[in-house]
Write a protein that holds these residues in place. Structure first.
Motif, short mmCIF file in Angstrom:
data_model
loop_
_atom_site.label_atom_id
_atom_site.label_comp_id
_atom_site.label_asym_id
_atom_site.label_seq_id
_atom_site.Cartn_x
_atom_site.Cartn_y
_atom_site.Cartn_z
N UNK A 257 -3.33 41.61 -23.66
CA UNK A 257 -2.92 42.65 -24.13
C UNK A 257 -2.29 42.80 -25.39
N UNK A 258 -1.55 44.01 -25.59
CA UNK A 258 -0.90 44.18 -26.93
C UNK A 258 0.44 44.96 -26.56
N UNK A 259 1.60 44.63 -27.08
CA UNK A 259 2.68 45.48 -26.74
C UNK A 259 3.47 45.22 -28.31
N UNK A 260 4.00 46.21 -28.53
CA UNK A 260 4.65 46.17 -29.95
C UNK A 260 4.08 45.55 -31.18
N UNK A 261 2.79 46.21 -31.10
CA UNK A 261 1.68 45.80 -31.99
C UNK A 261 1.71 44.27 -32.04
N UNK A 262 1.71 43.71 -31.12
CA UNK A 262 1.71 42.20 -30.78
C UNK A 262 0.88 41.54 -29.98
N UNK A 263 -0.02 40.41 -30.10
CA UNK A 263 -0.73 39.90 -28.86
C UNK A 263 0.13 39.55 -27.74
N UNK A 264 -0.22 39.85 -26.67
CA UNK A 264 0.39 39.46 -25.35
C UNK A 264 -0.41 38.89 -24.39
N UNK A 265 0.09 38.30 -23.38
CA UNK A 265 -0.87 38.02 -22.20
C UNK A 265 0.22 38.06 -20.95
N UNK A 266 -0.74 39.04 -19.96
CA UNK A 266 0.21 39.30 -18.89
C UNK A 266 -0.50 38.21 -17.67
N UNK A 267 0.54 37.50 -17.12
CA UNK A 267 0.05 36.48 -16.05
C UNK A 267 0.35 37.08 -14.52
N UNK A 268 -0.81 36.76 -13.83
CA UNK A 268 -0.56 37.19 -12.45
C UNK A 268 -0.58 35.86 -11.49
N UNK A 269 -0.03 35.87 -10.34
CA UNK A 269 -0.08 34.89 -9.59
C UNK A 269 -0.54 34.96 -8.12
N UNK A 270 -1.57 33.98 -7.74
CA UNK A 270 -2.11 34.51 -6.42
C UNK A 270 -1.12 34.24 -5.28
N UNK A 271 -0.52 35.17 -4.64
CA UNK A 271 0.58 34.98 -3.67
C UNK A 271 0.53 36.19 -2.66
N UNK A 272 -0.31 37.18 -3.24
CA UNK A 272 -0.40 38.52 -2.26
C UNK A 272 -1.22 38.22 -0.94
N UNK A 305 5.75 49.92 -16.30
CA UNK A 305 5.68 50.56 -17.60
C UNK A 305 4.75 50.31 -18.71
N UNK A 306 4.19 49.16 -18.73
CA UNK A 306 3.02 48.96 -19.85
C UNK A 306 1.66 49.27 -19.54
N UNK A 307 1.67 49.86 -18.36
CA UNK A 307 0.11 50.28 -17.99
C UNK A 307 -0.59 49.21 -17.51
N UNK A 308 0.06 48.05 -17.21
CA UNK A 308 -0.98 47.11 -16.58
C UNK A 308 -0.82 47.00 -15.21
N UNK A 309 -2.01 46.44 -14.46
CA UNK A 309 -2.70 46.59 -13.20
C UNK A 309 -1.42 46.01 -12.50
N UNK A 310 -1.19 46.84 -11.19
CA UNK A 310 -0.31 46.62 -10.24
C UNK A 310 -0.66 45.01 -9.58
#
Length: 318
Positions: A257-272, A305-310
């Motif tokens: 994804x991108x935040x603050x006009x910078x590249x970013x990576x949202x990490x998810x963990x299999x625990x649900x 707040x960043x609009x990333x999937x829950x």
């Protein structure tokens, strides 16, 4: 302003909500504090609507009120600026909301506030190291392009005082900004950065610390606001990953994804339940010369707040 009613006033003010929010964010470094301060700005503006005499634009009048609201918050909650390169109240700003800003217009200096380099995290962090009034002077003069006399009027200072504060603020920014700033890369259209982010994501999901370490520049900086402790240097960052037990962790997925006009990576963990992947951390990267030179890691509470999937579906699920 005449006999404008509350509905008409709200319509005028709402046109400028996003740029005022970004202005407050630069001043405060916190997305949530900026949100609160914009609300306070609109409340103050409504209560003082009779004071708008038309000597400046309605937008400039709102900026004056917003700047003073920020200064009041800083005096009340953060009398001392940041120190040591850390800003524990730092929060990311979603690109999807930055896209709401008006396009830059050479004839309207206020709209130059959309410039990418003044919204990147390194800039926001550096600004937080300035005392509040020089911080306001820097943003009003260098980001918004206000004349010194207008800044002096807003702050109740002389033009000479404003010019002196601006010089001090610029010197402070040079001290806290990375020296090679002009060499930063990382826009969405940069193929080299996309490939680097892909490699970073793959190595993170595999918890391959040697592969991750190879992507870092030797003077990389890594922080995790609001957790204290800024790690500086490739070896220190790698040791922190080992000490935290990151190596050998399983069940990760990464979403670029991108935040603050910078590249970013949202990490998810299999625990649900049912093997679903739940938010873990967001890594925001600064890339210079083909290497990662800065990582800001934010907690899962920033995802919504960043609009990333829950959550992400379990493997094999639709």
């Amino acid at each position: 302003m005449g006999e404008i009613d509350e509905s008409g006033f709200s319509g005028l003010a709402e046109r400028h909500r996003r740029e005022l929010h970004v202005h407050c964010y630069r001043m405060l470094g916190s997305f949530e504090d900026a949100e609160d301060t914009v609300q306070e700005t609109f409340l103050r503006a409504w209560r003082r609507r009779e004071t708008f005499q038309g000597r400046s634009t309605f937008r400039a009048w709102l900026y004056r009120i917003a700047t003073n609201a920020c200064l009041d918050l800083l005096a009340r909650c953060r009398p001392d600026p940041a120190a040591g390169g850390e800003v524990r109240w730092l929060q990311p700003y979603p690109d999807r909301l930055l896209d709401e800003l008006p396009a830059a217009d050479a004839d309207a200096p206020e709209t130059a506030a959309v410039a990418r380099e003044t919204i990147e995290l390194a800039y926001v962090v550096a600004v937080q190291h300035l005392a509040p009034r020089p911080r306001a002077v820097l943003i009003l003069r260098d980001v918004l392009g206000w004349p010194a006399k207008d800044v002096a009027e807003l702050l109740g200072d002389s033009v000479n005082s404003v010019n002196s504060a601006l010089q001090r603020a610029r010197a402070g920014m040079r001290e806290h900004l990375p020296a090679e700033r002009q060499d930063w890369t990382g826009g969405e259209g940069d193929a080299g950065t996309r490939e680097l982010v892909r490699r970073f994501t793959d190595a993170s999901v595999a918890t391959d610390i040697p592969a991750l370490t190879a992507l870092l520049r030797d003077d990389v900086r890594c922080g995790m606001p609001p957790t204290p402790g800024l790690r500086v240097g490739r070896d220190a960052v790698a040791k922190d990953w080992v000490d935290d037990g990151f190596e050998g962790m399983t069940g990760l997925r990464g979403v670029p994804t991108f935040v603050n006009r910078q590249p970013a990576v949202a990490f998810y963990h299999r625990r649900g339940r049912d093997g679903a992947y739940l938010p873990l951390t967001l890594d925001v990267l600064r890339v210079t010369g083909g290497a990662i030179t800065e990582i800001f890691t934010f907690h899962a509470d920033r995802f919504a707040g960043l609009g990333l999937p829950e959550h992400l579906p379990a493997d094999g699920a639709e």
